[in-house]
Write a protein that holds these residues in place. Structure first.
Motif, PDB file in Angstrom:
ATOM      1  N   LEU A 191       1.637   6.727  -6.914  1.00 57.90           N
ATOM      2  CA  LEU A 191       0.588   7.661  -7.326  1.00 57.90           C
ATOM      3  C   LEU A 191       0.989   9.112  -7.072  1.00 57.90           C
ATOM      4  CD1 LEU A 191      -2.597   5.745  -6.140  1.00 57.90           C
ATOM      5  CD2 LEU A 191      -1.793   6.070  -8.476  1.00 57.90           C
ATOM      6  N   VAL A 192       1.638   9.371  -5.947  1.00 58.27           N
ATOM      7  CA  VAL A 192       2.114  10.726  -5.648  1.00 58.27           C
ATOM      8  C   VAL A 192       3.182  11.146  -6.660  1.00 58.27           C
ATOM      9  CG1 VAL A 192       3.411  12.092  -3.957  1.00 58.27           C
ATOM     10  CG2 VAL A 192       1.507  10.668  -3.224  1.00 58.27           C
ATOM     11  N   LEU A 239       2.366   1.735  -3.442  1.00 59.37           N
ATOM     12  CA  LEU A 239       1.329   2.174  -4.368  1.00 59.37           C
ATOM     13  C   LEU A 239       1.016   3.658  -4.179  1.00 59.37           C
ATOM     14  CD1 LEU A 239      -0.707   1.435  -6.552  1.00 59.37           C
ATOM     15  CD2 LEU A 239      -2.304   0.829  -4.749  1.00 59.37           C
ATOM     16  N   VAL A 240       0.915   4.094  -2.951  1.00 59.90           N
ATOM     17  CA  VAL A 240       0.652   5.514  -2.666  1.00 59.90           C
ATOM     18  C   VAL A 240       1.814   6.371  -3.148  1.00 59.90           C
ATOM     19  CG1 VAL A 240       0.403   7.194  -0.800  1.00 59.90           C
ATOM     20  CG2 VAL A 240      -0.939   5.107  -0.776  1.00 59.90           C
ATOM     21  N   LEU A 241       3.042   5.945  -2.909  1.00 61.81           N
ATOM     22  CA  LEU A 241       4.206   6.700  -3.374  1.00 61.81           C
ATOM     23  C   LEU A 241       4.247   6.782  -4.901  1.00 61.81           C
ATOM     24  CD1 LEU A 241       7.009   5.538  -0.925  1.00 61.81           C
ATOM     25  CD2 LEU A 241       5.859   7.752  -1.014  1.00 61.81           C
ATOM     26  N   GLN A 295       1.511  12.066  -9.951  1.00 64.27           N
ATOM     27  CA  GLN A 295       0.883  13.387  -9.877  1.00 64.27           C
ATOM     28  C   GLN A 295       1.928  14.497  -9.926  1.00 64.27           C
ATOM     29  OE1 GLN A 295      -2.256  14.327  -9.963  1.00 64.27           O
ATOM     30  NE2 GLN A 295      -3.006  12.237 -10.080  1.00 64.27           N
ATOM     31  N   VAL A 314       0.839  -1.203   0.000  1.00 71.50           N
ATOM     32  CA  VAL A 314       0.000   0.000   0.000  1.00 71.50           C
ATOM     33  C   VAL A 314       0.872   1.250   0.000  1.00 71.50           C
ATOM     34  CG1 VAL A 314      -1.656   1.320   1.381  1.00 71.50           C
ATOM     35  CG2 VAL A 314      -1.984  -1.129   1.044  1.00 71.50           C
ATOM     36  N   VAL A 315       1.946   1.257   0.786  1.00 69.26           N
ATOM     37  CA  VAL A 315       2.834   2.412   0.841  1.00 69.26           C
ATOM     38  C   VAL A 315       3.495   2.645  -0.511  1.00 69.26           C
ATOM     39  CG1 VAL A 315       4.995   3.268   1.849  1.00 69.26           C
ATOM     40  CG2 VAL A 315       3.231   2.305   3.316  1.00 69.26           C
TER      41      VAL A 315
END
Length: 84
Positions: free
Chosen positions: A17-18, A13-15, A21, A10-11
Motif C-alpha cells: 500500500l505504501v 500488505l502495508v508495504l 501511494q 500484514v507487513v
C-alpha cells in the motif's frame, strides 16, 4: 497460520500500500519529465537548439513540465544558463 505468518502478511500488505501511494504521488513528475524532455529533444533535433541536459534541467522540467522546458529553452537561447 501461525502468528509469524500473519504478521508477515500484514507487513507485506502495508508495504504494498505504501509503494502504491508512492507511485501515485511520483507519477505526475515522471509524466512531466518525459513530456519536457521530449520537447527539449524536438527543439534540439528539429530546430538545432542546444541545451545541456543536467540533473538541474531534469528537475526543472519534471516539476514544471512543458512551461519548465520552455523556460530552460529560453534561458539557453539567451545564454543565461544551460548552454552546452
Amino acid at each position: 497460520m501461525t502468528g509469524l505468518e500473519i504478521l508477515l502478511l500484514v507487513v507485506v500488505l502495508v508495504l504494498a500500500l505504501v509503494a502504491a501511494q508512492l507511485v501515485r504521488a511520483v507519477s505526475p513528475f515522471i509524466v512531466n519529465a518525459v513530456v519536457g524532455l521530449a520537447v527539449l529533444y524536438v527543439a534540439q533535433v528539429g530546430f538545432g537548439l542546444g541545451v545541456a541536459v543536467t540533473p538541474i534541467v531534469i528537475a526543472i522540467v519534471a516539476i514544471g513540465g512543458l512551461p519548465g522546458s520552455v523556460l530552460v529553452l529560453v534561458l539557453s537561447l539567451l545564454g543565461v544558463a544551460f548552454v552546452p
